[in-house]
Design an enzyme around this catalytic site. Structure first.
Site, PDB file in Angstrom:
ATOM      1  N   HIS A 202       1.265  -4.018  -9.651  1.00 15.55           N
ATOM      2  CA  HIS A 202       0.109  -4.343  -8.821  1.00 15.55           C
ATOM      3  C   HIS A 202      -1.110  -4.440  -9.731  1.00 15.55           C
ATOM      4  O   HIS A 202      -1.627  -3.427 -10.208  1.00 15.55           O
ATOM      5  CB  HIS A 202      -0.073  -3.281  -7.737  1.00 15.55           C
ATOM      6  CG  HIS A 202       0.890  -3.438  -6.605  1.00 15.55           C
ATOM      7  ND1 HIS A 202       2.252  -3.316  -6.774  1.00 15.55           N
ATOM      8  CD2 HIS A 202       0.700  -3.751  -5.295  1.00 15.55           C
ATOM      9  CE1 HIS A 202       2.856  -3.534  -5.613  1.00 15.55           C
ATOM     10  NE2 HIS A 202       1.942  -3.808  -4.706  1.00 15.55           N
ATOM     11  N   ALA A 243      -2.199   0.022   3.061  1.00 19.11           N
ATOM     12  CA  ALA A 243      -1.303  -0.458   2.012  1.00 19.11           C
ATOM     13  C   ALA A 243      -1.880  -1.682   1.289  1.00 19.11           C
ATOM     14  O   ALA A 243      -2.943  -2.204   1.632  1.00 19.11           O
ATOM     15  CB  ALA A 243       0.060  -0.780   2.611  1.00 19.11           C
ATOM     16  N   HIS A 244      -1.114  -2.147   0.300  1.00 18.79           N
ATOM     17  CA  HIS A 244      -1.584  -3.243  -0.551  1.00 18.79           C
ATOM     18  C   HIS A 244      -1.813  -4.529   0.240  1.00 18.79           C
ATOM     19  O   HIS A 244      -1.124  -4.830   1.204  1.00 18.79           O
ATOM     20  CB  HIS A 244      -0.602  -3.502  -1.705  1.00 18.79           C
ATOM     21  CG  HIS A 244       0.784  -3.870  -1.272  1.00 18.79           C
ATOM     22  ND1 HIS A 244       1.849  -3.903  -2.131  1.00 18.79           N
ATOM     23  CD2 HIS A 244       1.300  -4.222  -0.068  1.00 18.79           C
ATOM     24  CE1 HIS A 244       2.936  -4.262  -1.492  1.00 18.79           C
ATOM     25  NE2 HIS A 244       2.629  -4.465  -0.241  1.00 18.79           N
ATOM     26  N   ASN A 245      -2.824  -5.276  -0.186  1.00 17.01           N
ATOM     27  CA  ASN A 245      -3.160  -6.615   0.335  1.00 17.01           C
ATOM     28  C   ASN A 245      -3.741  -6.616   1.742  1.00 17.01           C
ATOM     29  O   ASN A 245      -3.964  -7.688   2.312  1.00 17.01           O
ATOM     30  CB  ASN A 245      -1.945  -7.553   0.327  1.00 17.01           C
ATOM     31  CG  ASN A 245      -1.309  -7.708  -1.037  1.00 17.01           C
ATOM     32  OD1 ASN A 245      -1.955  -7.510  -2.058  1.00 17.01           O
ATOM     33  ND2 ASN A 245      -0.037  -8.071  -1.067  1.00 17.01           N
TER      34      ASN A 245
END
Length: 325
Positions: A202, A243-245
């Site tokens: 990431h 979480a991511h994004n």
């Protein structure tokens, strides 16, 4: 949400696109084509295209004409149909996109999950603050915090004790309460190729706008490539995971123990009760209300009120409870 990636990590190998095939495991590479050579300066996504970059994609249902017109983007894909349909002139065709992504990113960049990633810290008020971070003098950093490389913190922020901030840009007038972790690694992996060595790197950031409040023990993961985004004047209670994004619009109000899975896009003025779970890759509109302990498994349109599991129209959910008593 533009930022300079090299503020947060460094290049391990500076290459041009003709050398990409040399970095991909030979067992993974099917074919490679370069019609023109250019230096690789960054990584693109389908949302944000950058000149002189690599784009990892298997998505066929997308208008790639704007990418092809932009030029100087090298595709890495395992989808032969994408290569043929769009007559790609700069590409590497691979057998497995996820493994190739791990392989290339780890060979091009020294990032926060690389074993040889280094940062230089100063000890201020018993907090470790990177020499490469930028913090406005009006901001207060309480003891036992860790502020990593490239982090930017604006005016009049309060970062409370035992908080870790990495790979993050904070605007002004933000409060982050005790024991939070902002900018940690996202939970991205391939189920067929698991383990710490195979985690998808990431290399994105967290981007937080003005006047945001974050309660104690919250975690916000950095994006895979672009930004995890928290809009201005949003309020996050204690024990929330983002979480991511994730894209969280302005003026959100989220109660404790809520979890928002990766790549969810949420409009402005969300109100969410406690212990809500939102499944990944969903789209939630503006002015949505979600009742406590709901499980959201599908998209929600503007101005909807939902509750239950799976989450449904709030009035219908209440009627179903009464009916089943």
């Amino acid at each position: 949400m533009n930022y300079i990636r090299s503020d947060f990590l460094s290049f391990r190998n500076k290459i041009d696109n003709s050398q990409i095939d040399q970095l991909i495991n030979k067992d993974l590479l099917v074919s490679h084509k370069c019609s023109e050579n250019f230096d690789i300066d960054d990584i693109s996504s389908l949302d944000i295209l950058k000149k002189n970059s690599i784009l990892f994609s298997d998505v066929l249902d997308f208008d790639y004409t704007k990418i092809l017109n932009k030029g100087n983007i090298h595709f890495v894909t395992s989808n032969i149909s994408l290569v043929k349909e769009f007559e790609l002139s700069n590409y590497s065709l691979v057998k497995n996109l996820d493994i190739s992504y791990v392989d290339l990113i780890n060979k091009i960049f020294i990032h926060n999950d690389s074993i040889d990633f280094k940062d230089d810290f100063l000890n201020k008020n018993n907090s470790h603050i990177s020499k490469h971070a930028s913090i406005h003098p009006s901001t207060i950093i309480e003891p036992n915090c860790c502020i990593g490389r490239g982090v930017k913190i604006g005016k009049n922020c309060i970062i409370k004790s035992n908080t870790v901030i990495k790979n993050t840009i904070l605007h002004d007038n933000i409060i982050i309460s005790e024991n939070c972790t902002i900018g940690s690694t996202g939970f991205g992996f391939n189920l067929k190729n698991m383990g710490a060595l195979n985690i998808l790197p990431h290399i994105g950031i967290v981007y937080i706008e003005d006047n945001v409040f974050i309660g104690a023990n919250c975690t916000i993961d950095r994006a895979k490539i672009d930004s995890t985004f928290i809009g201005n004047s949003s309020m996050l209670d204690n024990h929330i995971h983002i979480a991511h994004n994730v894209i969280l619009g302005s003026n959100a109000c989220i109660a404790a123990q809520t979890g928002i899975s990766g790549s969810v896009k949420i409009g402005k003025n969300l109100i969410s009760g406690g212990q809500v779970g939102i499944a990944g890759h969903l789209s939630i509109g503006d002015y949505v209300v979600i009742a406590a302990k709901s499980g959201v498994t599908k998209n929600i349109e503007n101005n909807c009120k939902v509750g239950g599991f799976p989450a449904m129209d709030l009035t219908k959910w209440k009627k179903s409870i009464i009916k089943n008593r």
